[in-house]
Design a protein around this motif. Structure first.
Motif, mmCIF file in Angstrom:
data_model
loop_
_atom_site.group_PDB
_atom_site.id
_atom_site.type_symbol
_atom_site.label_atom_id
_atom_site.label_comp_id
_atom_site.label_asym_id
_atom_site.label_seq_id
_atom_site.Cartn_x
_atom_site.Cartn_y
_atom_site.Cartn_z
ATOM 1 N N GLU A 11 -62.282 12.354 15.929
ATOM 2 C CA GLU A 11 -63.678 12.781 15.905
ATOM 3 C C GLU A 11 -64.091 13.311 14.533
ATOM 4 O OE1 GLU A 11 -65.000 15.028 19.257
ATOM 5 O OE2 GLU A 11 -63.598 14.046 20.644
ATOM 6 N N ASP A 12 -63.176 13.192 13.560
ATOM 7 C CA ASP A 12 -63.456 13.528 12.160
ATOM 8 C C ASP A 12 -64.022 14.942 12.017
ATOM 9 O OD1 ASP A 12 -63.493 13.065 9.434
ATOM 10 O OD2 ASP A 12 -65.509 12.195 9.446
ATOM 11 N N LEU A 13 -63.317 15.908 12.590
ATOM 12 C CA LEU A 13 -63.764 17.301 12.547
ATOM 13 C C LEU A 13 -63.109 17.985 11.343
ATOM 14 C CD1 LEU A 13 -63.519 18.119 16.352
ATOM 15 C CD2 LEU A 13 -65.549 17.462 15.045
ATOM 16 N N ALA A 14 -63.797 17.935 10.213
ATOM 17 C CA ALA A 14 -63.232 18.443 8.967
ATOM 18 C C ALA A 14 -63.080 19.960 8.959
ATOM 19 C CB ALA A 14 -64.108 17.997 7.790
ATOM 20 N N ASN A 15 -63.795 20.651 9.843
ATOM 21 C CA ASN A 15 -63.724 22.119 9.861
ATOM 22 C C ASN A 15 -62.741 22.651 10.903
ATOM 23 O OD1 ASN A 15 -65.228 21.418 12.094
ATOM 24 N ND2 ASN A 15 -66.748 23.044 11.853
ATOM 25 N N VAL A 16 -61.870 21.789 11.428
ATOM 26 C CA VAL A 16 -60.892 22.192 12.445
ATOM 27 C C VAL A 16 -59.477 21.937 11.946
ATOM 28 C CG1 VAL A 16 -60.016 21.765 14.776
ATOM 29 C CG2 VAL A 16 -62.482 21.740 14.354
ATOM 30 N N SER A 17 -58.602 22.900 12.145
ATOM 31 C CA SER A 17 -57.172 22.701 11.910
ATOM 32 C C SER A 17 -56.436 23.023 13.197
ATOM 33 C CB SER A 17 -56.671 23.580 10.757
ATOM 34 O OG SER A 17 -56.982 24.936 10.990
ATOM 35 N N VAL A 18 -55.275 22.414 13.371
ATOM 36 C CA VAL A 18 -54.511 22.541 14.609
ATOM 37 C C VAL A 18 -53.128 23.079 14.263
ATOM 38 C CG1 VAL A 18 -53.653 21.337 16.654
ATOM 39 C CG2 VAL A 18 -55.790 20.605 15.595
ATOM 40 N N LYS A 19 -52.668 24.055 15.061
ATOM 41 C CA LYS A 19 -51.428 24.760 14.723
ATOM 42 C C LYS A 19 -50.580 24.958 15.965
ATOM 43 C CE LYS A 19 -49.990 29.249 12.766
ATOM 44 N NZ LYS A 19 -49.217 28.739 11.645
ATOM 45 N N LEU A 20 -49.264 24.962 15.783
ATOM 46 C CA LEU A 20 -48.324 25.274 16.853
ATOM 47 C C LEU A 20 -47.965 26.746 16.758
ATOM 48 C CD1 LEU A 20 -46.623 23.937 19.161
ATOM 49 C CD2 LEU A 20 -44.744 23.818 17.507
ATOM 50 N N GLY A 21 -48.217 27.495 17.828
ATOM 51 C CA GLY A 21 -47.864 28.907 17.862
ATOM 52 C C GLY A 21 -46.590 29.129 18.662
ATOM 53 N N GLU A 22 -46.271 30.394 18.905
ATOM 54 C CA GLU A 22 -45.129 30.754 19.725
ATOM 55 C C GLU A 22 -45.615 31.560 20.928
ATOM 56 O OE1 GLU A 22 -42.287 32.826 17.361
ATOM 57 O OE2 GLU A 22 -41.866 31.086 16.081
ATOM 58 N N ALA A 23 -44.812 31.596 21.963
ATOM 59 C CA ALA A 23 -45.229 32.238 23.205
ATOM 60 C C ALA A 23 -45.633 33.699 23.004
ATOM 61 C CB ALA A 23 -44.107 32.144 24.236
ATOM 62 N N ASN A 24 -44.935 34.407 22.134
ATOM 63 C CA ASN A 24 -45.202 35.831 21.933
ATOM 64 C C ASN A 24 -45.857 36.137 20.595
ATOM 65 O OD1 ASN A 24 -43.952 36.180 24.395
ATOM 66 N ND2 ASN A 24 -41.978 36.648 23.498
ATOM 67 N N ASP A 25 -46.224 35.082 19.845
ATOM 68 C CA ASP A 25 -46.810 35.285 18.521
ATOM 69 C C ASP A 25 -47.722 34.110 18.199
ATOM 70 O OD1 ASP A 25 -47.462 35.815 15.912
ATOM 71 O OD2 ASP A 25 -45.393 36.000 15.199
ATOM 72 N N PRO A 26 -49.042 34.355 18.087
ATOM 73 C CA PRO A 26 -49.954 33.241 17.793
ATOM 74 C C PRO A 26 -49.833 32.721 16.365
ATOM 75 C CG PRO A 26 -51.159 35.305 17.842
ATOM 76 C CD PRO A 26 -49.755 35.620 18.303
ATOM 77 N N LYS A 27 -49.123 33.440 15.500
ATOM 78 C CA LYS A 27 -48.880 32.982 14.127
ATOM 79 C C LYS A 27 -50.185 32.746 13.369
ATOM 80 C CE LYS A 27 -44.291 32.469 14.351
ATOM 81 N NZ LYS A 27 -43.339 33.123 13.417
ATOM 82 N N LEU A 28 -51.094 33.690 13.441
ATOM 83 C CA LEU A 28 -52.388 33.541 12.790
ATOM 84 C C LEU A 28 -52.388 34.239 11.425
ATOM 85 C CD1 LEU A 28 -54.799 34.241 15.794
ATOM 86 C CD2 LEU A 28 -53.938 32.043 14.974
ATOM 87 N N PRO A 29 -53.095 33.685 10.450
ATOM 88 C CA PRO A 29 -53.184 34.343 9.135
ATOM 89 C C PRO A 29 -53.944 35.662 9.223
ATOM 90 C CG PRO A 29 -54.677 32.453 9.264
ATOM 91 C CD PRO A 29 -53.810 32.396 10.487
ATOM 92 N N GLU A 30 -53.582 36.601 8.360
ATOM 93 C CA GLU A 30 -54.153 37.943 8.425
ATOM 94 C C GLU A 30 -55.616 37.992 7.978
ATOM 95 O OE1 GLU A 30 -51.917 41.017 6.587
ATOM 96 O OE2 GLU A 30 -50.035 40.512 7.610
ATOM 97 N N ALA A 31 -56.359 38.924 8.596
ATOM 98 C CA ALA A 31 -57.745 39.242 8.213
ATOM 99 C C ALA A 31 -58.607 37.992 8.066
ATOM 100 C CB ALA A 31 -57.743 40.050 6.917
ATOM 101 N N SER A 32 -58.508 37.086 9.044
ATOM 102 C CA SER A 32 -59.147 35.781 8.909
ATOM 103 C C SER A 32 -60.229 35.481 9.935
ATOM 104 C CB SER A 32 -58.078 34.676 8.999
ATOM 105 O OG SER A 32 -57.145 34.795 7.948
ATOM 106 N N PHE A 33 -60.241 36.144 11.095
ATOM 107 C CA PHE A 33 -61.048 35.648 12.204
ATOM 108 C C PHE A 33 -62.145 36.611 12.646
ATOM 109 C CE2 PHE A 33 -57.030 33.437 12.338
ATOM 110 C CZ PHE A 33 -57.459 32.117 12.394
ATOM 111 N N ASP A 34 -63.334 36.015 12.819
ATOM 112 C CA ASP A 34 -64.453 36.746 13.409
ATOM 113 C C ASP A 34 -64.296 36.838 14.923
ATOM 114 O OD1 ASP A 34 -66.286 36.983 10.973
ATOM 115 O OD2 ASP A 34 -65.944 34.820 11.035
ATOM 116 N N ARG A 35 -63.755 35.783 15.521
ATOM 117 C CA ARG A 35 -63.532 35.751 16.960
ATOM 118 C C ARG A 35 -62.195 35.054 17.247
ATOM 119 N NH1 ARG A 35 -67.247 38.494 16.190
ATOM 120 N NH2 ARG A 35 -69.320 38.505 17.174
ATOM 121 N N VAL A 36 -61.465 35.608 18.207
ATOM 122 C CA VAL A 36 -60.258 34.950 18.737
ATOM 123 C C VAL A 36 -60.514 34.743 20.217
ATOM 124 C CG1 VAL A 36 -57.798 35.152 19.200
ATOM 125 C CG2 VAL A 36 -58.728 35.963 17.017
#
Length: 240
Positions: free
Chosen positions: A122-147
């Protein structure tokens, strides 16, 4: 030759003493892994990457109502945790626009791969896809307005560790948005009082709680407040 050998023997203790002068530890100790309390409740199994079909959800304007209530706007950076087939990922990408970003995360590699294929198709240039862990979403720090976590919180085996590791990823005014059903966790829901208690145990304050019939339950928002507690200071909520 004998003189050189004797001199070497005399100097050896000096070098040994220099190496043991106490300024550096002789044994390198690995930092201990933090220990979190276990959840005092059953954990629902992951049964499907799909909660309902997308056409039925759109007829109820589910994503639209959730995004409106969560105040997701153009230019925001949003994480979709437990993204599954990407129902919210795709719609949030349109909502935040070219200036915004969506990070879609799942812990099942095959689900992550399928969603990545959809994003590419669908050519969504503003989306990235990541594999997390069951107990850790592995998100970059100070990055998100909403989770965003939709119908998946009850599947988290270690909610206190998960929420603790999630906290640094929020911007100062960022919110965690949970959509779930008002029923016991073993029945694929989370009672609102239990949800509020578990978030509070890790230093989150509930901002809002609203019925969300179009999404099959309720929508709750939380903000991280104060310092993040030490893992050993967290106390598990007790089921009644």
């Amino acid at each position: 030759m004998k003189l050189k050998g004797a001199l070497a023997l005399m100097l050896t203790p000096v070098f040994l003493l220099a190496a043991c002068d106490g300024t550096k530890p002789l044994i390198k100790r690995e930092p201990k892994e933090p220990v979190f309390p276990a959840a005092d409740r059953p954990v629902a199994s992951i049964v499907s990457s799909r909660w309902s079909n997308e056409e039925a959800r759109d007829r109820l304007n589910e994503a639209g109502e959730v995004m409106n209530k969560a105040e997701i706007r153009k230019g925001m950076t949003v994480a979709d945790i437990g993204a599954g087939e990407g129902y919210y990922t795709i719609r949030m990408a349109a909502r935040v626009g070219k200036e915004g970003r969506v990070l879609a995360e799942d812990i099942v590699a095959s689900v992550r791969d399928t969603l990545a294929e959809r994003v590419a198709r669908e050519d969504l240039a503003n989306v990235s896809v990541k594999l997390g862990e069951a107990n850790d979403p592995k998100l970059p720090e100070a990055s998100f307005d909403r989770v965003l976590m939709v119908h998946m919180y009850h599947e988290i085996e270690q909610p206190y560790e998960f929420l603790w590791r999630l906290r640094p990823s929020l911007k100062p005014d960022g919110l965690v948005v949970v959509v779930d059903a008002n029923r016991r966790t073993e029945n694929h829901g989370t009672p609102p009082a239990l949800l509020k208690c578990e978030f509070a145990a890790v230093g989150y304050t509930q901002v809002d709680m609203d019925d969300m019939p179009s999404a099959g339950g309720y929508l709750a928002t939380f903000r991280a407040t104060g310092p993040r507690p030490a893992p050993e200071a967290i106390r598990a909520c007790r089921l009644k």
